[in-house]
Design a protein around this motif. Sequence first.
Motif, PDB file in Angstrom:
ATOM      1  N   GLN A  82       0.739  -1.483   0.260  1.00 42.46           N
ATOM      2  CA  GLN A  82      -0.324  -0.118   0.018  1.00 42.46           C
ATOM      3  C   GLN A  82       1.102   1.098  -0.259  1.00 42.46           C
ATOM      4  O   GLN A  82       0.482   1.883  -0.523  1.00 42.46           O
ATOM      5  CB  GLN A  82      -1.177   0.397   1.024  1.00 42.46           C
ATOM      6  CG  GLN A  82      -1.719   1.064   1.199  1.00 42.46           C
ATOM      7  CD  GLN A  82      -2.909   0.699   2.385  1.00 42.46           C
ATOM      8  OE1 GLN A  82      -2.644   0.317   2.721  1.00 42.46           O
ATOM      9  NE2 GLN A  82      -4.083   1.393   2.286  1.00 42.46           N
ATOM     10  N   ASP A  83       1.492   0.921   0.921  1.00 42.87           N
ATOM     11  CA  ASP A  83       2.759   2.590   1.001  1.00 42.87           C
ATOM     12  C   ASP A  83       3.510   2.349  -0.175  1.00 42.87           C
ATOM     13  O   ASP A  83       4.097   3.846  -0.603  1.00 42.87           O
ATOM     14  CB  ASP A  83       3.814   1.852   1.789  1.00 42.87           C
ATOM     15  CG  ASP A  83       3.401   1.846   3.159  1.00 42.87           C
ATOM     16  OD1 ASP A  83       1.887   3.188   3.422  1.00 42.87           O
ATOM     17  OD2 ASP A  83       3.739   2.007   4.209  1.00 42.87           O
ATOM     18  N   LEU A  84       3.816   1.412  -1.000  1.00 40.28           N
ATOM     19  CA  LEU A  84       4.771   1.477  -2.422  1.00 40.28           C
ATOM     20  C   LEU A  84       3.590   1.912  -3.334  1.00 40.28           C
ATOM     21  O   LEU A  84       4.195   3.322  -4.655  1.00 40.28           O
ATOM     22  CB  LEU A  84       5.064   0.495  -2.862  1.00 40.28           C
ATOM     23  CG  LEU A  84       6.372  -0.234  -2.763  1.00 40.28           C
ATOM     24  CD1 LEU A  84       6.588  -1.565  -2.992  1.00 40.28           C
ATOM     25  CD2 LEU A  84       7.827   0.266  -3.205  1.00 40.28           C
ATOM     26  N   THR A  85       2.895   1.496  -3.533  1.00 40.97           N
ATOM     27  CA  THR A  85       1.583   1.510  -4.888  1.00 40.97           C
ATOM     28  C   THR A  85       0.951   3.135  -4.259  1.00 40.97           C
ATOM     29  O   THR A  85       0.111   3.630  -5.256  1.00 40.97           O
ATOM     30  CB  THR A  85       0.495   1.138  -5.042  1.00 40.97           C
ATOM     31  OG1 THR A  85      -0.066   0.778  -3.836  1.00 40.97           O
ATOM     32  CG2 THR A  85       1.823  -0.576  -5.352  1.00 40.97           C
ATOM     33  N   ALA A  86       1.289   3.762  -3.381  1.00 41.47           N
ATOM     34  CA  ALA A  86       0.272   4.916  -2.907  1.00 41.47           C
ATOM     35  C   ALA A  86       0.660   6.554  -4.324  1.00 41.47           C
ATOM     36  O   ALA A  86       1.588   5.862  -4.972  1.00 41.47           O
ATOM     37  CB  ALA A  86       0.919   5.523  -1.964  1.00 41.47           C
ATOM     38  N   ARG A  87      -0.710   7.220  -5.036  1.00 44.23           N
ATOM     39  CA  ARG A  87      -0.571   7.743  -5.873  1.00 44.23           C
ATOM     40  C   ARG A  87      -0.795   6.798  -7.137  1.00 44.23           C
ATOM     41  O   ARG A  87      -0.282   7.848  -8.019  1.00 44.23           O
ATOM     42  CB  ARG A  87       0.042   9.073  -5.162  1.00 44.23           C
ATOM     43  CG  ARG A  87       0.176   9.786  -4.335  1.00 44.23           C
ATOM     44  CD  ARG A  87       0.999  11.131  -3.887  1.00 44.23           C
ATOM     45  NE  ARG A  87       2.312  10.463  -3.654  1.00 44.23           N
ATOM     46  CZ  ARG A  87       2.089   9.964  -1.864  1.00 44.23           C
ATOM     47  NH1 ARG A  87       0.776   9.943  -1.652  1.00 44.23           N
ATOM     48  NH2 ARG A  87       3.226   9.655  -1.327  1.00 44.23           N
ATOM     49  N   MET A  88      -0.040   6.106  -6.999  1.00 50.16           N
ATOM     50  CA  MET A  88      -0.117   5.420  -8.605  1.00 50.16           C
ATOM     51  C   MET A  88      -1.271   5.654  -9.282  1.00 50.16           C
ATOM     52  O   MET A  88      -1.277   5.668 -10.604  1.00 50.16           O
ATOM     53  CB  MET A  88       0.987   3.941  -8.766  1.00 50.16           C
ATOM     54  CG  MET A  88       2.164   3.619  -8.347  1.00 50.16           C
ATOM     55  SD  MET A  88       2.719   4.668  -9.526  1.00 50.16           S
ATOM     56  CE  MET A  88       2.404   4.142 -10.616  1.00 50.16           C
ATOM     57  N   LEU A  89      -2.817   5.434  -8.742  1.00 48.42           N
ATOM     58  CA  LEU A  89      -3.825   5.398  -9.657  1.00 48.42           C
ATOM     59  C   LEU A  89      -3.868   6.622 -10.028  1.00 48.42           C
ATOM     60  O   LEU A  89      -4.520   7.320 -11.412  1.00 48.42           O
ATOM     61  CB  LEU A  89      -5.014   5.259  -8.456  1.00 48.42           C
ATOM     62  CG  LEU A  89      -5.847   5.086  -9.147  1.00 48.42           C
ATOM     63  CD1 LEU A  89      -6.283   4.335 -10.709  1.00 48.42           C
ATOM     64  CD2 LEU A  89      -7.163   5.171  -8.385  1.00 48.42           C
ATOM     65  N   ILE A  90      -3.876   7.451  -8.609  1.00 46.30           N
ATOM     66  CA  ILE A  90      -3.300   9.109  -9.723  1.00 46.30           C
ATOM     67  C   ILE A  90      -2.231   9.526 -10.782  1.00 46.30           C
ATOM     68  O   ILE A  90      -3.240  10.678 -11.879  1.00 46.30           O
ATOM     69  CB  ILE A  90      -3.165  10.407  -8.225  1.00 46.30           C
ATOM     70  CG1 ILE A  90      -4.010  10.350  -7.389  1.00 46.30           C
ATOM     71  CG2 ILE A  90      -3.425  11.589  -8.739  1.00 46.30           C
ATOM     72  CD1 ILE A  90      -3.593  11.036  -6.203  1.00 46.30           C
TER      73      ILE A  90
END
Length: 174
Positions: A82-90
Motif C-alpha cells: 500500500q505504501d509503495l503503490t500510493a498515488r499510482m492511481l492518480i
Amino acid sequence: MLFLMDIWDSVRGFMASGGDVLWLVAGVLFVMWVLMLERYWYLNWVSPKQHKAIISAWEAREDSTSWYAHRIREAWVSQAKQDLTARMLIIKTLVAICPMIGLLGTVTGMISVFDVMAVHGTSNARMMAAGISMATMPTMAGMVAALSGVFFSTRLDAKMKISLARLKDSMPHH
C-alpha cells in the motif's frame, strides 16, 4: 542567463501557438511528473529502509510458523504494498487525461477555424492556418505528455513489483 531567456521565449511562443489549452496540458504534465519523481524517490530511498525494518522485525519474531504469524506477515507485506503503490492511481489517471485535454485543444482550435470561415469565408487561408495550428499543437502535446507518462509509470510499476517480491522473498514463512 541569456540562454534561459531564449528558452523561456521559445516556450512562450510554443504555448501561444497552441492556445490556452496547452497551459492546461503543461499543468497536468507538471503534476504528473512531480508525483512520479516522488514515487521514484520513495522507491529508491525510503522503501528500502522500511523493508529492512520489516525484515528485521520478522526475523526477530520467535514464532514464524503459526497461523497468527502468517497473518502478521501478510499484514506487513500488505502495508508495504500500500505504501509503495500510493498515488499510482492518480498518476495513471493523469496519463489518461493528457490526450483528452489535447483533444479539447483540437475542438477549441477547430471552433476558431470555423469562426474565421464564418466571418471571412474560405478565402483567408492564413487566418484558417492559425486556427488549425492551434488545433494540432495541443493534441500533439497531450499525446507526448501521455507517452512519457505511460513509459515511466510502467517502469515505476515494474520496479515496485520487484521491490515487493524481494520483500516477500526475504520474509520466509516456514
